[in-house]
Design an enzyme around this catalytic site. Structure first.
Site, PDB file in Angstrom:
ATOM      1  N   ASP A   1     -13.959 -11.819  11.904  1.00 29.42           N
ATOM      2  CA  ASP A   1     -12.938 -11.109  11.126  1.00 29.42           C
ATOM      3  C   ASP A   1     -13.288  -9.635  10.985  1.00 29.42           C
ATOM      4  OD1 ASP A   1     -10.597 -10.746   9.684  1.00 29.42           O
ATOM      5  OD2 ASP A   1     -11.482 -11.288   7.773  1.00 29.42           O
TER       6      ASP A   1
ATOM      7  N   ASN B   1      -8.088  -8.987  13.496  1.00 26.98           N
ATOM      8  CA  ASN B   1      -8.970 -10.051  13.957  1.00 26.98           C
ATOM      9  C   ASN B   1      -8.255 -11.105  14.802  1.00 26.98           C
ATOM     10  OD1 ASN B   1      -8.003 -10.505  11.000  1.00 26.98           O
ATOM     11  ND2 ASN B   1      -8.285 -12.551  11.819  1.00 26.98           N
TER      12      ASN B   1
ATOM     13  N   THR C   1      -3.167  -8.852  14.368  1.00 25.32           N
ATOM     14  CA  THR C   1      -2.116  -8.214  13.573  1.00 25.32           C
ATOM     15  C   THR C   1      -2.499  -6.781  13.197  1.00 25.32           C
ATOM     16  OG1 THR C   1      -3.055  -9.329  11.639  1.00 25.32           O
ATOM     17  CG2 THR C   1      -1.113 -10.316  12.638  1.00 25.32           C
TER      18      THR C   1
ATOM     19  N   GLY D   1      -1.145 -11.719   8.856  1.00 25.67           N
ATOM     20  CA  GLY D   1      -0.943 -13.147   9.032  1.00 25.67           C
ATOM     21  C   GLY D   1      -1.861 -13.801  10.039  1.00 25.67           C
TER      22      GLY D   1
ATOM     23  N   TRP E   1      -9.883  -2.023   3.630  1.00 25.65           N
ATOM     24  CA  TRP E   1      -8.666  -1.207   3.740  1.00 25.65           C
ATOM     25  C   TRP E   1      -8.702   0.037   2.871  1.00 25.65           C
ATOM     26  CZ3 TRP E   1      -6.252   0.045  -0.671  1.00 25.65           C
ATOM     27  CH2 TRP E   1      -6.521  -0.754  -1.793  1.00 25.65           C
TER      28      TRP E   1
ATOM     29  N   ARG F   1       0.798  -1.231   0.000  1.00 22.75           N
ATOM     30  CA  ARG F   1       0.000   0.000   0.000  1.00 22.75           C
ATOM     31  C   ARG F   1       0.829   1.279   0.000  1.00 22.75           C
ATOM     32  NH1 ARG F   1      -2.496  -3.434   3.598  1.00 22.75           N
ATOM     33  NH2 ARG F   1      -3.945  -4.710   2.408  1.00 22.75           N
TER      34      ARG F   1
ATOM     35  N   LYS G   1     -14.599  -2.847   9.796  1.00 17.00           N
ATOM     36  CA  LYS G   1     -15.349  -3.859   9.053  1.00 17.00           C
ATOM     37  C   LYS G   1     -16.736  -4.129   9.624  1.00 17.00           C
ATOM     38  CE  LYS G   1     -11.777  -6.954   7.115  1.00 17.00           C
ATOM     39  NZ  LYS G   1     -11.361  -8.369   7.147  1.00 17.00           N
TER      40      LYS G   1
END
Length: 704
Positions: free
Chosen positions: A321, A276, A256, A199, A411, A139, A348
């Protein structure tokens, strides 16, 4: 002192040149003062969100709603790779710095488009590819004191000389052998390069770290979930471990910090968005108990030391998530007659949050998309009223949730225009059936969720798939954070579109999945201008000026999580694998080459496998292959659609899948988890899906 006649002209000439030389800036000569006072030099874009507030609002107004009709292509650059492009370019004193995929960095002359240098970190694609949840993307970069910083997919943080493109230092920020990756853009605060990682889908423990910009030495690290309490010494970690149960550390825990950060220089607070849980299923992760801090939280720390200051958790006991890694914006807005220093986020989970950024105090939250996992946010506690049936990990049946794991907003950066008072964000309406995985185990080369991806996959019935697609949509939303309501919106036929840029020219820019780069009236949403980019756009635009002329730039390249996983839902996207950096100015007269896309042809072997082999292949496919090649073997256009594989691909199937014939392209060997017989079963399922497609195409032709 006496001077010879020969020396005098030389000395006079040198004196005339000296003022000119003093005006020449070193490449990327950026510091905190320049970033904090970015409005004093609006022609530059020196940090990921333009300045530390991450508002993505530009004071430039040469391109405005009255002149934008004259906007045209000034220059473009075509990239060799065909994976997604998600970066926001930086422009500093006439040079544009940007990342493509596989963490490659490019520097261009911002006016002419001349390529100055390229830096390739040489990612081992075969090793890294399977460790990525969401495409081989990056990004963007950060700039500081003559250096350009990039985080790489294999977990390195690298400093590059901004003038020459040569590596200055490299630091491995993650533990090798574990499934960490970096896709987010670094930030630099007070000489410290800040970076997190991804990850959580693969069972890791999250953290973010600060590195010395000069040497690459790690200065501090902040873990986002606690370790085994028997080993913990940090008071903050000891305290938050009380919100966990069982032996979560054996499964990683997750959390993460893979994308968003912001910084307030006045308060000296760094804000980091946390992701998450790992696995998603809280019953497996934490015996179904506890808030599980700092999952799905905004955490504020001191940038000098990493000292914890406050946190706010958007989704306690996270198991959908529902990350809080989405873009955060700092602004001063008037609420109830009083100006408040706030931080805003649309994570989210579907709610738009306004918090006091000094204390973390909850101010307000309302849903910006349809939400059915909670009945709302308690105005006093700031906690969601979670519906009992949403806790799928202990339920007897599936829970069809809104939003999906792809989020009401992901994102793709939103922007805030202080003139209109509106936040502009790309949203999506998208459901997902959460079903606990009754046969959970941490799987090598597969996501570690505790959710049955096979049971959650879309039915193969074309009519059902069509109905699901019809219920899925995207929307560009202009949101009033004070009234907590939508002011205007634009529907999108595809649920995966680009980030936004707002400007003092009363314009809002966004690219979309249909390949259109569009300028809207920021106050009304009226479309003012559009350019067809020949590919879907997911990145956020930016703007800059050089020598008094304003430019708008955007990375145009289709990719990311939704196209990889649910190809059926993005079938209307323009997915030509034609990736470019596009730069526009008023009066620009360049044109893209004519797009020549050859129609795909099915080249299917004879179907000889048994029904049992196909069913086994289906289960294996959704465990190991669907995350890249798409649910139901329907690709979203980022990586090959296996139904359309060539005769050679089908012929060399074992060599590719088991032995890693195409590892250099990112297609790893699955020898450690798949036998030849299992690989053949996956092939049988793919061939079956190819014949399903053949019948569907024939039926469509017959109906014409």
């Amino acid at each position: 002192m006496r001077f010879s006649k020969q020396l005098l002209p030389l000395m006079l000439g040198a004196l005339c040149v000296m003022p000119l030389m003093s005006k020449v800036q070193a490449a990327a000569n950026v510091d905190g003062n320049r970033i904090s006072h970015a409005d004093k030099e609006p022609g530059n874009w020196m940090s990921h969100g333009r300045d530390y507030s991450e508002q993505r609002f530009s004071p430039l107004a040469q391109i405005n709603k009255d002149t934008v009709s004259d906007l045209g292509l000034s220059w473009s650059y075509k990239f060799d790779s065909t994976r997604g492009l998600e970066a926001t370019p930086l422009v500093i004193d006439g040079t544009l710095y940007v990342t493509g995929n596989w963490s490659v960095v490019y520097a261009f002359d911002a006016v002419t488009g001349e390529l100055k240098w390229t830096f390739d970190p040489r990612i081992n694609k075969g090793d890294v590819g399977p460790k990525l949840c969401c495409d081989a993307v990056n990004r963007g970069v950060a700039a500081w004191d003559g250096k350009i910083f990039v985080g790489t997919l294999d977990g390195r943080l690298i400093a590059i000389d901004a003038e020459t493109g040569q590596q200055q230092w490299s630091t491995q920020t993650t533990e090798k052998g574990k499934y960490y990756s970096i896709t987010g853009a670094p930030r630099v605060v007070k000489g410290k390069v800040l970076i997190g990682n991804g990850g959580a889908e693969f069972g890791v423990r999250g953290y973010f770290s600060a590195y010395d910009a000069d040497s690459g030495k790690m200065l501090w690290r902040f873990y986002t979930v606690p370790d085994n309490p028997a080993n913990e010494t940090d008071p903050t970690m000891i305290e938050i471990s009380k919100t966990w149960s069982g032996e979560w550390w054996k499964l990683g825990g997750g959390g993460t910090a893979w994308d968003s950060m912001a910084y307030d220089p006045e308060l000296d607070l760094l804000y980091v968005g946390i992701g998450n849980g790992s696995p998603w299923n809280r019953e497996l992760r934490s015996e179904g108990k506890g808030d599980n801090l700092f999952l799905s939280s905004i955490v504020a720390v001191r940038p000098d030391t990493g000292e914890y200051v406050w946190h706010y958790q958007t989704t306690p006991g996270e198991e959908w998530d529902y990350t809080a890694t989405q873009h955060m914006i700092l602004a001063d807005i008037k609420l109830n007659g009083k100006t408040r220093k706030v931080i805003m986020q649309a994570p989210k989970n579907g709610f738009f949050y306004v918090l006091d950024r000094q204390t973390g105090e909850f101010i307000s939250a309302e849903n910006y998309v349809t939400v059915n996992w909670a009945d709302g946010i308690d105005a006093k506690t700031g906690r969601p009223d979670i519906k009992p049936e949403a806790r799928y990990s202990t339920a007897a049946k599936a829970f069809l949730a809104l939003p999906s794991p792809f989020g009401g907003h992901n994102w793709q950066p939103m922007s805030f225009n202080p003139n209109t008072g509106l936040v502009y964000l790309p949203t999506r309406e998208m459901a997902f059936p959460y079903i606990a995985d009754g046969d959970f185990k941490a799987k090598d080369l597969a996501v570690n969720l505790g959710v049955s991806l096979l049971a959650a996959s879309m039915p193969e019935d074309p009519a059902v798939r069509k109905a699901v697609k019809a219920a899925t949509k995207g929307r560009l939303v202009a949101w009033d954070p004070v009234a907590q309501k939508e002011v205007w919106g634009v529907d999108m036929p595809v649920p995966w579109n680009g980030g936004t840029l707002s400007t003092a020219g009363d314009l809002l820019f966004q690219g979309n999945a249909k390949g259109n780069f569009v300028a809207y009236d920021a106050k009304t949403g009226e479309q003012k201008w559009s350019f067809f980019s020949q590919t879907g756009i997911v990145a956020a635009p930016m703007t800059y000026s050089v020598n008094g002329e304003q430019y708008v730039a955007v990375m145009a390249g289709w990719g990311g999580a939704v196209p990889l996983v649910v190809g059926e839902l993005v079938s209307e996207a323009v997915k030509t694998n034609t990736n470019r950096l596009l730069v526009f100015k008023l009066g620009g007269d360049k044109a893209l080459p004519v797009l020549n896309v050859k129609p795909r042809q099915l080249s299917l072997p004879e179907m000889t496998a048994s029904v049992e082999d196909v069913e086994q292949g289906k289960a294996l496919y959704h465990t190991y292959c669907g995350g890249c090649h798409g649910d139901g073997a329907v690709s979203g256009g980022v990586v090959p659609d296996l139904r359309y594989a060539s005769a050679d691909t089908f012929g060399f199937w074992e060599a590719i899948v088991v032995n890693g014939l195409k590892a250099k392209n990112g297609m790893a060997s699955f020898k450690s988890v798949l036998s030849v017989e299992q690989a053949d079963a996956i092939k049988a399922y793919v061939i079956k899906r190819g014949y399903d497609q053949q019948r569907a195409l024939a039926a469509a032709n017959d109906s014409k």
